[in-house]
Structures are given as structure tokens and as C-alpha cells.
Design a protein around this motif. Structure first.
Motif, PDB file in Angstrom:
ATOM      1  N   ILE A  94      86.232 -51.091  24.163  1.00  0.00           N
ATOM      2  CA  ILE A  94      87.094 -51.256  22.757  1.00  0.00           C
ATOM      3  C   ILE A  94      88.262 -51.430  23.178  1.00  0.00           C
ATOM      4  O   ILE A  94      88.854 -50.940  24.076  1.00  0.00           O
ATOM      5  N   GLY A  95      89.262 -52.144  22.418  1.00  0.00           N
ATOM      6  CA  GLY A  95      90.550 -52.252  22.611  1.00  0.00           C
ATOM      7  C   GLY A  95      91.254 -53.640  21.855  1.00  0.00           C
ATOM      8  O   GLY A  95      90.236 -54.055  20.798  1.00  0.00           O
ATOM      9  N   GLY A  96      92.218 -53.724  21.707  1.00  0.00           N
ATOM     10  CA  GLY A  96      93.019 -55.123  21.122  1.00  0.00           C
ATOM     11  C   GLY A  96      93.575 -56.090  22.206  1.00  0.00           C
ATOM     12  O   GLY A  96      93.057 -56.367  23.203  1.00  0.00           O
ATOM     13  N   ASN A 145      82.543 -62.222  13.451  1.00  0.00           N
ATOM     14  CA  ASN A 145      83.556 -61.123  13.977  1.00  0.00           C
ATOM     15  C   ASN A 145      83.116 -59.733  14.220  1.00  0.00           C
ATOM     16  O   ASN A 145      82.031 -59.403  13.537  1.00  0.00           O
ATOM     17  N   ILE A 146      84.102 -59.013  14.843  1.00  0.00           N
ATOM     18  CA  ILE A 146      83.602 -57.458  15.160  1.00  0.00           C
ATOM     19  C   ILE A 146      85.154 -56.821  15.268  1.00  0.00           C
ATOM     20  O   ILE A 146      86.025 -57.500  15.834  1.00  0.00           O
ATOM     21  N   VAL A 147      85.283 -55.594  14.490  1.00  0.00           N
ATOM     22  CA  VAL A 147      86.558 -55.090  14.470  1.00  0.00           C
ATOM     23  C   VAL A 147      86.989 -54.322  15.727  1.00  0.00           C
ATOM     24  O   VAL A 147      88.106 -54.114  16.134  1.00  0.00           O
ATOM     25  N   GLU A 148      85.892 -53.926  16.619  1.00  0.00           N
ATOM     26  CA  GLU A 148      86.130 -52.997  17.567  1.00  0.00           C
ATOM     27  C   GLU A 148      87.025 -53.636  18.812  1.00  0.00           C
ATOM     28  O   GLU A 148      87.662 -52.996  19.632  1.00  0.00           O
ATOM     29  N   LYS A 249      89.793 -53.781   5.905  1.00  0.00           N
ATOM     30  CA  LYS A 249      89.446 -52.382   5.707  1.00  0.00           C
ATOM     31  C   LYS A 249      88.691 -51.721   6.623  1.00  0.00           C
ATOM     32  O   LYS A 249      88.479 -50.419   7.119  1.00  0.00           O
ATOM     33  N   LEU A 250      87.499 -52.554   7.393  1.00  0.00           N
ATOM     34  CA  LEU A 250      86.780 -52.030   8.317  1.00  0.00           C
ATOM     35  C   LEU A 250      87.537 -51.663   9.570  1.00  0.00           C
ATOM     36  O   LEU A 250      87.292 -50.666  10.036  1.00  0.00           O
ATOM     37  N   TYR A 251      88.629 -52.461   9.628  1.00  0.00           N
ATOM     38  CA  TYR A 251      89.362 -52.284  10.903  1.00  0.00           C
ATOM     39  C   TYR A 251      90.265 -51.057  10.765  1.00  0.00           C
ATOM     40  O   TYR A 251      90.424 -50.054  11.648  1.00  0.00           O
ATOM     41  N   ALA A 252      90.531 -50.862   9.606  1.00  0.00           N
ATOM     42  CA  ALA A 252      91.473 -49.424   9.383  1.00  0.00           C
ATOM     43  C   ALA A 252      90.567 -48.288   9.412  1.00  0.00           C
ATOM     44  O   ALA A 252      90.931 -47.317   9.931  1.00  0.00           O
ATOM     45  N   GLN A 253      89.311 -48.498   9.018  1.00  0.00           N
ATOM     46  CA  GLN A 253      88.511 -47.280   9.055  1.00  0.00           C
ATOM     47  C   GLN A 253      88.308 -46.968  10.583  1.00  0.00           C
ATOM     48  O   GLN A 253      88.209 -45.823  11.039  1.00  0.00           O
TER      49      GLN A 253
END
Length: 258
Positions: A94-96, A145-148, A249-253
Motif C-alpha cells: 500500500i502507498g501512493g 482502478n483501486i484506491v490503495e 470517497k473510497l480513497y478518503a475512507q
């Protein structure tokens, strides 16, 4: 295409989706199953459980030479390859945007170039025969895509795009191409958590294999073990900005929970 009497190669075959595919192909009457994985010992265990029509092979799909050696082994053992399942994958972490280049490079190799190298190795022979099947395991992340982690989502997008290109280029020359895009599946990769991908439940590899067999039988492009993915994909195309808002919204969660 029916699997009966076909020779199938499955990379990432030592566990998870790959093991489920190899086992199901054997039950469908495959003449030969090559279980390939970077973990040879576990691949051998899967092959032994399947029976005498299966053989294990070491293969690190991030190395083109390993894929070439795998294809050669399959030809020597069974004479031909009818179905190649380019299935191996890695989760990374996980990361950005701070994720290191080495991780990105590995992801590109495993989720991108591995499919290219496999196609180079098997498509010409299939074209000579006028038939063959190439299955790319991507992910719902390749469509949605995926937020993690950007590295996983971006490289899985590449896997979908390459599968599309293969279908475009060779679909009228006897080469069938399908792309497997599940959400969360019970594998080694999801052992420590499934994150946002588990929104529609965690499937067993056997359930994924059932969908794959049906997809190959009908020769459809997308194999979607989670049927909700088709609805999300349609919503994304119909209103991209609204869909991006939902993903924000999913990313913020995700950020609140991490």
C-alpha cells in the motif's frame, strides 16, 4: 474452446487462482497441465495432486528467459501449447506516489511485460496452427482502478490493454483471447486483508475457475467472477466524473482507516 484434450500452461499456478485453474482444467479433461511458479516446491505439490498429466516448472515471469524456458519445457513434454494462462501477479504494498521505482519496475515486469514475453513465445506457433487461446489474468482494478496503491491499478490497466490488443490483432486469425478481472479472491495475496476490493465478497479460487472455464467455452473477452464489475465499468463509461467522485470517497475512507 473446450479444455478436453488440450495442453494448458498456467503461471502463478502454485496457489490461489492459478492452482484453482490448473486443478479445474485437469477435471475438464486436459491432456497436459503445466503448473508454473516461482515457488517450485509448491508448484510440484499442485502437480502431484492433479496426477500424471501435470508437470511442475519453475518460472519467474519477470524474466523473459524463464518464460521461454517454460514454453520449451511444455513443448518437449506435450508437443504443443493450446492454452496459455498468463496468470502470475504480485500485490506489492500500500502507498501512493512515494512508492519506490523498484516496486513500479517489478509491477511493470510481472503485470505488463510478462504477458508480452509470453505472447512472443506462444502466439507465433498458435498462428501457424490457426488456433490457440491466451488468457491474461488482470483484475477488476484494471477496469476500475483501486484506491490503495497506484502501482497495482496502473499496471493492471496495462494488462487489460495488452489483452485487448491481442484480441484486436489476432482475434480473426484463430487466436482466442480472454481477460480475467476479478475483485477479491482468497489467495496468498489477500491473506493480510482485502481492502476495497472485498466490497462484493471474497471468492474462492474454485469459483473463479468455474467462470474462466465458462468464458473460454463461450470465447468471451471479459471473465468477471464478480458480475457487479460490469455494472461499475458501465457506470464509469457513462459518467466518468461522477465515478471519479465515488472513488474519491473510497480513497478518503481508506486514508482514515490507515
Amino acid at each position: 474452446m473446450e479444455i478436453s484434450d488440450k495442453v494448458v500452461v498456467v503461471t502463478g499456478g502454485a496457489s490461489g487462482i492459478g492452482a484453482g485453474l490448473a486443478q479445474r482444467f485437469a477435471r475438464e479433461g486436459a491432456r497436459g497441465v503445466v503448473v508454473a511458479d516461482v515457488n517450485l516446491e509448491r508448484a510440484q505439490g499442485v502437480a502431484r495432486a492433479i496426477g500424471p498429466m501435470a508437470v511442475a516448472a519453475h518460472c519467474d515471469v519477470s524474466r523473459e528467459a524463464d518464460i521461454q524456458a517454460l514454453v520449451q519445457l511444455a513443448r518437449e513434454r506435450f508437443g504443443r501449447i493450446d492454452v496459455y494462462c498468463s496468470n502470475a501477479g504480485i500485490l506489492g504494498r500500500i502507498g501512493g506516489i512515494e512508492l519506490e521505482d523498484a516496486l513500479w519496475d517489478k509491477m511493470w515486469q510481472v503485470h505488463g511485460m510478462a504477458h508480452v514475453w509470453a505472447a512472443r513465445a506462444v502466439i507465433p506457433e498458435m498462428l501457424e496452427r490457426g488456433e490457440g487461446y491466451f488468457l491474461v489474468t488482470a483484475s477488476a482494478a484494471g477496469l476500475l482502478n483501486i484506491v490503495e496503491t497506484p502501482a497495482y491499478g496502473v499496471t493492471k490497466h496495462a494488462a487489460v490493454a495488452f489483452a485487448e490488443w491481442l484480441r484486436i490483432a489476432y482475434g480473426r486469425k484463430g487466436i482466442r483471447v480472454s481477460c480475467l478481472c476479478p475483485q477479491s479472491v482468497q489467495t496468498d495475496m489477500t491473506r493480510d486483508g482485502t481492502g476495497s476490493a472485498a466490497v462484493n465478497g471474497v471468492l474462492l479460487p474454485e469459483q473463479v475457475a468455474e467462470v474462466v472455464v465458462q468464458t473460454l467455452r463461450e470465447e468471451r473477452f471479459l471473465a468477471l467472477p464478480h458480475p457487479e464489475v460490469a455494472q461499475y465499468f458501465l457506470a464509469k463509461a457513462q459518467d466518468y466524473d461522477r465515478w471519479l467522485g465515488g472513488m474519491q470517497k473510497l480513497y478518503a475512507q481508506h486514508m482514515q482507516q490507515s
